[in-house]
Design a protein around this motif. Structure first.
Motif, PDB file in Angstrom:
ATOM      1  N   ILE A  29       0.860  -1.188   0.000  1.00 17.49           N
ATOM      2  CA  ILE A  29       0.000   0.000   0.000  1.00 17.49           C
ATOM      3  C   ILE A  29       0.895   1.238   0.000  1.00 17.49           C
ATOM      4  O   ILE A  29       1.906   1.272   0.714  1.00 17.49           O
ATOM      5  N   PHE A  30       0.525   2.232  -0.768  1.00 17.02           N
ATOM      6  CA  PHE A  30       1.338   3.437  -0.879  1.00 17.02           C
ATOM      7  C   PHE A  30       0.609   4.634  -0.269  1.00 17.02           C
ATOM      8  O   PHE A  30      -0.621   4.731  -0.313  1.00 17.02           O
ATOM      9  N   LYS A  62       2.313  -4.356   3.586  1.00 17.28           N
ATOM     10  CA  LYS A  62       3.402  -3.387   3.699  1.00 17.28           C
ATOM     11  C   LYS A  62       2.914  -2.023   3.242  1.00 17.28           C
ATOM     12  O   LYS A  62       2.251  -1.903   2.207  1.00 17.28           O
ATOM     13  N   ILE A  63       3.245  -1.011   4.024  1.00 10.84           N
ATOM     14  CA  ILE A  63       2.887   0.365   3.673  1.00 10.84           C
ATOM     15  C   ILE A  63       4.157   1.118   3.321  1.00 10.84           C
ATOM     16  O   ILE A  63       5.072   1.235   4.155  1.00 10.84           O
ATOM     17  N   ILE A  64       4.231   1.618   2.097  1.00  5.63           N
ATOM     18  CA  ILE A  64       5.373   2.412   1.641  1.00  5.63           C
ATOM     19  C   ILE A  64       4.991   3.889   1.747  1.00  5.63           C
ATOM     20  O   ILE A  64       4.001   4.333   1.139  1.00  5.63           O
ATOM     21  N   LEU A  65       5.777   4.633   2.504  1.00  6.96           N
ATOM     22  CA  LEU A  65       5.544   6.064   2.652  1.00  6.96           C
ATOM     23  C   LEU A  65       6.493   6.813   1.722  1.00  6.96           C
ATOM     24  O   LEU A  65       7.711   6.791   1.909  1.00  6.96           O
ATOM     25  N   GLY A 102      -3.891  -4.659  16.634  1.00  3.37           N
ATOM     26  CA  GLY A 102      -4.416  -5.969  16.278  1.00  3.37           C
ATOM     27  C   GLY A 102      -3.965  -6.503  14.942  1.00  3.37           C
ATOM     28  O   GLY A 102      -4.589  -7.424  14.401  1.00  3.37           O
ATOM     29  N   LYS A 103      -2.910  -5.955  14.379  1.00  3.90           N
ATOM     30  CA  LYS A 103      -2.399  -6.443  13.098  1.00  3.90           C
ATOM     31  C   LYS A 103      -0.911  -6.216  13.021  1.00  3.90           C
ATOM     32  O   LYS A 103      -0.351  -5.373  13.735  1.00  3.90           O
ATOM     33  N   ALA A 104      -0.257  -6.977  12.158  1.00  5.38           N
ATOM     34  CA  ALA A 104       1.190  -6.846  11.940  1.00  5.38           C
ATOM     35  C   ALA A 104       1.419  -6.196  10.587  1.00  5.38           C
ATOM     36  O   ALA A 104       1.063  -6.762   9.547  1.00  5.38           O
ATOM     37  N   ARG A 131       1.744  -7.978  16.730  1.00  5.28           N
ATOM     38  CA  ARG A 131       2.868  -8.900  16.864  1.00  5.28           C
ATOM     39  C   ARG A 131       3.460  -9.199  15.488  1.00  5.28           C
ATOM     40  O   ARG A 131       2.871  -9.917  14.690  1.00  5.28           O
ATOM     41  N   GLY A 132       4.609  -8.569  15.217  1.00  6.86           N
ATOM     42  CA  GLY A 132       5.301  -8.787  13.955  1.00  6.86           C
ATOM     43  C   GLY A 132       5.409  -7.558  13.080  1.00  6.86           C
ATOM     44  O   GLY A 132       5.750  -7.666  11.902  1.00  6.86           O
ATOM     45  N   SER A 133       5.160  -6.379  13.634  1.00  6.41           N
ATOM     46  CA  SER A 133       5.244  -5.146  12.846  1.00  6.41           C
ATOM     47  C   SER A 133       6.675  -4.647  12.739  1.00  6.41           C
ATOM     48  O   SER A 133       7.531  -4.969  13.578  1.00  6.41           O
ATOM     49  N   THR A 134       6.929  -3.847  11.707  1.00  7.32           N
ATOM     50  CA  THR A 134       8.202  -3.144  11.552  1.00  7.32           C
ATOM     51  C   THR A 134       7.920  -1.686  11.231  1.00  7.32           C
ATOM     52  O   THR A 134       6.927  -1.351  10.580  1.00  7.32           O
TER      53      THR A 134
END
Length: 443
Positions: A29-30, A62-65, A102-104, A131-134
């Motif tokens: 996602i952008f 994945k979110i790309i900023l 509630g989401k990674a 649990r598992g985010s960056t």
């Protein structure tokens, strides 16, 4: 046989189709801060708002900023658990800027210096049950201190989460509420969280650089942590941490283990703090090896226990350089290299070098308030004011640095191969004393 082969082939096609049908389809996602409203999150039509991108994402996305300034809208947040209160079940009123709940998710900026998150809140980026985010490659700034003094305000706060924070700039979160003593920290780990904090720059905050509270665990490596009002790295309550190769400077206090926490602290530079450099207190366990504790205001290292009862923290202080500490008037600690206030039998102090340049600091300029009339030397000091120079491999000698930027030892330094004989350098030789020695040193 042909019939059997045909059945097997059909069955394989069905299995493949089912696998494709139920395989998670992770998306990219952008977001672009100056994009028109109404985008769908694609590269051609990115979201204009980070929180919209977070809310639309599913776990694993994945979110790309793209470069830009992302302004958060502060939201009220009340929590039933207090991270740093004597009674954990204490209601706290706070605010958050961006929320991952509630989401990674993997949130990544393209260019850290140009991808800026302005949080406008106490809990800048809050990870809750995530649990598992960056989070990487962004600048996080513009925090606003909450009015509730029990709020653990920080640029990044993680509760019940497992998060990696990597290659981020955490700058200028220093807005103050004058009715509250504490300010805004850098990265705070809360209840049961597991954090990997690597290669960040945490600068000019209003509280601790990194703090761990109840049950939090963290691997903290290769960060620059500078200019704050509390501790550079504080491991508190029953938290646990491995702390490697960080540079901590210009805080009130450097690196500390408190409460019943456990910490492994290796190959860090702790310098120019107003109070102590490294401290162990409470009933914590601290292993501090191959650190440089340099030019801190009061004591370099302190084992802070109960002097009369001879109780306190346990651990080891080995292969460290404690250099030119004690330039400031007595504040939180006597002006000495090493100050042992607990039971000396509970803390191993070996193969350290404690040194003060007599041209910069008078070697007996301060007396401790607990022992009036007994000046302290710049060497290892137990409660009985015992000088450890020449005992247990401890030295009091000029380290002979090649420079005071990298703090590498010169070729003629007496600290080369002078560490504990059990510990080795990366090349297998006996460990040097200081940050270049031991198996956790930089290559």
């Amino acid at each position: 046989m042909r019939f059997l082969i045909a059945v097997v082939a059909v069955f394989a096609v069905v299995l493949t189709s089912c696998a494709e049908q139920y395989q998670p389809q992770f998306r990219t996602i952008f977001a672009r801060a100056d994009a028109p409203r109404g985008g769908d999150g694609s590269y051609r039509a990115p979201y204009a708002d980070l929180q919209t991108a977070i809310d639309s994402a599913r776990s694993g996305d994945k979110i790309i900023l793209l470069p830009g300034v992302y302004q958060a809208v502060s939201a009220k947040y009340s929590e039933e658990l207090c991270g740093n209160c004597l009674e954990p079940r204490t209601m706290v009123d706070a605010t958050y800027g961006f929320l991952v709940k509630g989401k990674a998710l993997a949130i990544a900026g393209e260019i850290p210096d140009s991808t800026i998150l302005v949080t406008n809140a106490g809990y800048g980026v809050l990870f809750l049950d995530s649990r598992g985010s960056t989070l990487e490659g962004v600048t996080i700034t513009g925090g606003m201190r909450d009015h509730d003094g029990n709020a653990t305000d920080a640029a990044v706060v993680a509760k019940f989460s497992r998060v990696t924070i990597r290659n981020c700039n955490i700058y200028d979160n220093n807005q103050r509420d004058t009715t509250v003593v504490v300010g805004i920290g850098g990265i705070f780990g809360r209840e049961g969280s597991e954090l990997f904090i690597e290669n960040n720059r945490i600068i000019n905050g209003g509280w601790d650089g990194i703090a761990l509270y109840r049950g939090a665990k963290a691997f903290i490596s290769d960060n620059v942590i500078s200019k704050g009002r509390g501790a550079g790295i504080g491991i508190t309550w029953d938290a646990q941490a491995t702390v490697l190769r960080n540079r901590v400077s210009e805080f009130w206090k450097g690196i500390g283990s408190f409460g019943t926490s456990r910490a492994v602290v290796r190959n860090n530079v702790v310098m120019d703090c107003l109070g102590w450099g490294i401290i162990a207190t409470g009933t914590s366990f601290l292993e501090a090896t191959n650190n440089l504790v340099y030019r801190n205001g009061n004591c370099g290292f302190a084992n802070w226990g109960d002097r009369a009862e001879k109780t306190g923290p346990r651990g080891v202080f080995v292969n460290n350089i404690v250099y030119n500490n004690g330039w400031r008037a007595h504040w939180v600690c006597p002006c000495v290299g090493i100050w042992m206030l607990g039971n000396p039998n509970d803390f191993i102090v070996t193969n350290n070098c404690v040194w003060v340049d007599s041209n910069l600091i008078s070697a007996e300029r301060t007396t401790p308030t607990t022992e009036p009339g007994k000046p302290l030397k710049y060497a290892g000091n137990y409660a009985e004011i015992t000088d450890l120079t020449g005992k247990f491999g401890n030295l009091s000698i000029n380290p002979l640095f090649a420079d005071t930027l990298t703090f590498k030892l010169s070729a003629t330094s007496p600290l080369i191969d002078a560490g504990d004989s059990v510990l080795t350098d990366l090349d297998g030789s006996r460990s040097d004393i200081g940050i270049g020695g031991g198996n956790s040193a930089s290559k």
